[in-house]
Enzyme design. Sequence first.
Site, mmCIF file in Angstrom:
data_model
loop_
_atom_site.group_PDB
_atom_site.id
_atom_site.type_symbol
_atom_site.label_atom_id
_atom_site.label_comp_id
_atom_site.label_asym_id
_atom_site.label_seq_id
_atom_site.Cartn_x
_atom_site.Cartn_y
_atom_site.Cartn_z
ATOM 1 N N HIS A 298 -7.468 4.436 1.714
ATOM 2 C CA HIS A 298 -7.095 5.017 1.061
ATOM 3 C C HIS A 298 -7.106 5.312 -0.368
ATOM 4 O O HIS A 298 -6.648 5.632 -1.796
ATOM 5 C CB HIS A 298 -7.335 2.797 -0.247
ATOM 6 N N SER B 133 -10.758 -0.294 -0.111
ATOM 7 C CA SER B 133 -9.336 -0.816 -0.280
ATOM 8 C C SER B 133 -8.957 -2.545 -1.201
ATOM 9 O O SER B 133 -8.267 -2.169 -1.824
ATOM 10 C CB SER B 133 -9.053 -1.196 1.452
ATOM 11 N N HIS C 223 -14.818 -2.075 5.482
ATOM 12 C CA HIS C 223 -12.993 -2.794 6.489
ATOM 13 C C HIS C 223 -13.211 -3.813 7.026
ATOM 14 O O HIS C 223 -14.537 -3.105 7.557
ATOM 15 C CB HIS C 223 -12.286 -1.191 6.726
ATOM 16 N N ASN D 120 0.569 -1.551 0.330
ATOM 17 C CA ASN D 120 -0.359 0.180 0.002
ATOM 18 C C ASN D 120 0.768 1.479 0.160
ATOM 19 O O ASN D 120 0.631 2.862 0.108
ATOM 20 C CB ASN D 120 -0.874 -0.480 1.340
ATOM 21 N N GLU E 37 -15.895 4.121 2.914
ATOM 22 C CA GLU E 37 -14.619 4.606 2.774
ATOM 23 C C GLU E 37 -15.038 5.656 1.397
ATOM 24 O O GLU E 37 -16.063 5.621 1.028
ATOM 25 C CB GLU E 37 -14.771 2.468 1.957
ATOM 26 N N ASP F 147 -14.021 6.763 6.311
ATOM 27 C CA ASP F 147 -12.823 6.085 6.117
ATOM 28 C C ASP F 147 -11.985 6.089 4.855
ATOM 29 O O ASP F 147 -12.243 5.846 4.111
ATOM 30 C CB ASP F 147 -13.046 4.869 6.463
ATOM 31 N N LYS G 116 -0.661 3.764 4.393
ATOM 32 C CA LYS G 116 -0.901 3.173 3.012
ATOM 33 C C LYS G 116 0.217 4.196 2.914
ATOM 34 O O LYS G 116 1.501 4.176 2.595
ATOM 35 C CB LYS G 116 -2.472 2.930 2.873
#
Length: 379
Positions: free
Chosen positions: A195, A167, A120, A34, A163, A192, A226
Amino acid sequence: MAFEFIQQALTEQAAQALLRTRAVSPHGLNFSSNDYLGLATHPELIAAWQAGANEYGVGSAGSPLVTGYCRAHAQLEEKLADLTGFESTLLFNSGYSANQALLKSLLSKDDLLVQDKLNHASLMEAGSLSPATMKRFKHNDLAHLQQILANRSEYENALLVTEGVFSMDGDQANLSAIAALAKQHDAWLLIDDAHGFGVVEQGLGSVKQQNLAASDVDLYMATFGKALGVSGAFVAADKAVVDYLVNFSKPYIYSTAMPAAMAVSIDKALDVMAEEQWRFMHLNSLINYFRHQCQARNITLLPSLSPIQPLIIGNALQALAVSEKLLQRGILVKAIRPPTVPKGSARLRITLSANHTMADVDLLLAALQEALVGGSVYE
Ligand SMILES: Cc1ncc(COP(=O)(O)O)c(C=O)c1O
């Protein structure tokens, strides 16, 4: 024997090609990390960590409310607030613990928690352990989300979680539509952006990229392990929310603070991210190139514009076999299997990094073409 279920559980995992094992990461071209900006080995981050260790020592030697919180942490929190536009931020040792902290301390028995189905595991786990009623909407399905929110009035408070960049699929949520629904139904919104932060919008993250203001989002969580290349996470919110977490969130209160030297290194990562804009340009060229070349070779990827480029294989055993073939050619692409991804969608989660060259991607493409044909996984 006590705990007899242990051997049985492991045997069952193995029979389904789902046994998880750890390999000390072999050398090779890594297309599974990542480290999207390629900062994990950046000399300036390493030097910052060393300088931080010289100044503060290697460990923080206490929880934040006792003696573990120092100037380096405070400075980093301020910098993150400036960068994200939120009133206040709070550092955590990991995204996992930040998500536990949020969902467990903010939700009560009469509350509703609504999550995208592909959120996640740390969010799903925290949601199941929280006393609230948890409902999940189909991935990125706004109609289904709206349907769930229609019953919002049966609950005291509601929290909606998605998210920014997903992810395992690499696609993005439509944050402005989700924020509008949250507002309409008087629900809080948590994003979240593990990423998305450090990746989209020159690293500023999904909220800025989708033209939302910090005031459109109640809670923002992003990680440093990440794109930023280090480790740890932060939560951004109004000051009152951060004060509440400092008072009531057990993962924050009862855990040794992040080493200050690490905070110094993360601080440097934010500077490097802003200064070395070529990393974003190069990463985007790699993503475009890889996608076009896959298309030309009839290799079908999920529709993702992010550095996460998943290639669905379906069957877990086949996914392992393709991954093994790539490894034999010195290319590291791990197979991701259920329950990390839904049943029947075992995949190669290919990730690109600003540290890769076009020639690296060519090597990956050639190896993929060979491994996929050999494994007859084209369907
Ligand atoms: C979307 C998402 N949230 C949270 C986490 C947890 O972050 P961390 O690895 O810092 O615990 C991860 C990754 O592991 C993630 O992908």
